[in-house]
Design an enzyme around this catalytic site. Structure first.
Site, PDB file in Angstrom:
ATOM      1  CG  ASP A 130       6.416   0.208 -24.271  1.00  0.00           C
ATOM      2  OD1 ASP A 130       7.650   0.274 -24.310  1.00  0.00           O
ATOM      3  OD2 ASP A 130       5.679   0.693 -25.156  1.00  0.00           O
ATOM      4  NE  ARG A 181      11.850   2.724 -22.948  1.00  0.00           N
ATOM      5  CZ  ARG A 181      10.902   2.127 -23.682  1.00  0.00           C
ATOM      6  NH1 ARG A 181       9.676   1.967 -23.199  1.00  0.00           N
ATOM      7  NH2 ARG A 181      11.165   1.684 -24.892  1.00  0.00           N
TER       8      ARG A 181
END
Ligand SMILES: Cc1cc2nc3c(=O)[nH]c(=O)nc-3n(C[C@H](O)[C@H](O)[C@H](O)COP(=O)(O)OP(=O)(O)OC[C@H]3O[C@@H](n4cnc5c(N)ncnc54)[C@H](O)[C@@H]3O)c2cc1C
Length: 319
Positions: A130, A181
């Site tokens: 992340d 992402r």
């Protein structure tokens, strides 16, 4: 203004102490979190897999300030990988490098990540790092590069459309080509580093979507893996229907097949949209957090949507 306040509260220890004491906070947070335990995460993943949805599991925790906690978080993530394998889940792992000790020592976080990848890589389990606040972006991309150099391949990163630097980062990642992402960005950032206006963030999101989809096509459009664990190169992570429609149209325009374009959404948000896209033939992956450290994650979700805050305040008044 409200967003900035909630993002401030997400990091304030006093607010965390106060708000987590109220049972109602937990009740509202449950909408976004699978539960406290790994068993809860397995149960929710099974349900989502049964509905044709893929999963990435986030064992909640961030900004670890002591080495023992960072080691414990690493052990927990290794246990998660073993469970994904044993339970045959269509799931990968999302983690935060500050959870592994990045704020203490970059070398420590690097070695913790390497320990996790030693377990996940041979099992065919994909790990997504992340992206956190802007002070961590350089170190995060550096650690990603280090892991590539060490030969790990089932690893991906996140690019935030609100940062001015992201186009440059994405162009560099396209040369690998990295599995990326794409998100708008969830943290409180100053105007020196991030677009303050939503419409500029949205325009940059579409620009970066084009770049990412072109990269996937040029790389031969690798699809999601047959077991659903390894995503394709682009993962468009948003609940914004205009951004999703743009990605769908652009993919059709350049001839990128549906299995080579993944959409990702958060657990508890826009279930209708998740099912529609999966029904159309795209891989759709749900970000499922679990664990006891849910407070900052929950506050960021409140900051994203005023209606969530209204819902929380109403629950608070009702008791
Ligand atoms: C799978 C996934 C992974 C992510 N990983 C990261 C990461 O690593 N780093 C990072 O900085 N950010 C991450 N994010 C968060 C992201 O940056 C945004 O903060 C978040 O997705 C909200 O923005 P949006 O793209 O949905 O668009 P917005 O313009 O904020 O929202 C579009 C519409 O979606 C709906 N919506 C959005 N958020 C919510 C919510 N919380 N509850 C209910 N409805 C909502 C609303 O209807 C809204 O009108 C991730 C998001 C997703 C989906």
């Amino acid at each position: 203004m409200l967003r900035a306040l909630l993002l401030y509260l997400s990091k304030a220890t006093w607010a965390r102490r106060l708000l987590t004491r109220w049972r109602v906070t937990r009740r509202v947070a449950d909408r976004f979190v699978a539960g406290d335990t790994l068993d809860d995460a397995v149960r929710v993943t099974r349900e989502l897999n049964a509905r044709g949805l893929l999963v990435t599991l986030d064992h909640l925790g961030e900004f670890t300030t002591n080495p023992d906690e960072a080691r414990q978080a690493t052990d927990d993530l290794i246990r998660l990988a073993e469970t994904i394998q044993q339970e045959d889940l269509k799931a990968g792992i999302s983690l935060k490098l500050t959870q592994l000790g990045l704020a203490l020592d970059e070398a420590l976080a690097t070695e913790h990540l390497a320990r996790i990848l030693e377990v996940t890589e041979p099992k065919g389990i994909f790990v997504r790092i992340d992206m956190e606040d802007s002070p961590w972006v350089d170190a995060t991309l550096r650690i990603y590069d280090t892991m590539r150099e060490r030969g790990y391949r089932l690893l991906g990163v996140v690019i935030q459309a609100y940062l001015y630097r992201s186009e440059q980062d994405l162009r560099r990642l396209a040369r690998i080509p990295a599995r990326v992402r794409l998100v708008k960005g969830a943290y409180k950032e100053p105007p020196e580093v991030a677009y303050p206006k939503k419409r500029d963030v949205d325009a940059n999101f579409d620009r970066l979507t084009r770049l990412l989809l072109d990269t996937a096509l040029a790389a031969g459009a690798p699809p999601v893996s047959a077991d659903g664990r390894v995503p394709p190169i682009p993962a468009i992570a948003t609940h914004d229907e205009n951004r999703i429609a743009y990605a769908e149209e652009y993919a059709a325009h350049i001839g990128l097949p549906k299995p080579a374009l993944e959409f990702q959404m958060l657990f508890g948000v826009r279930r209708d949209l998740q099912e529609r896209l999966a029904g159309e033939g795209y891989p759709v992956r749900i970000y499922v957090p679990y664990g006891t450290e849910w407070y900052p994650y929950f506050m960021r979700r409140l900051a994203e949507r005023p209606a969530n805050l209204v819902f929380f305040l109403r629950a608070l008044v009702r008791g």
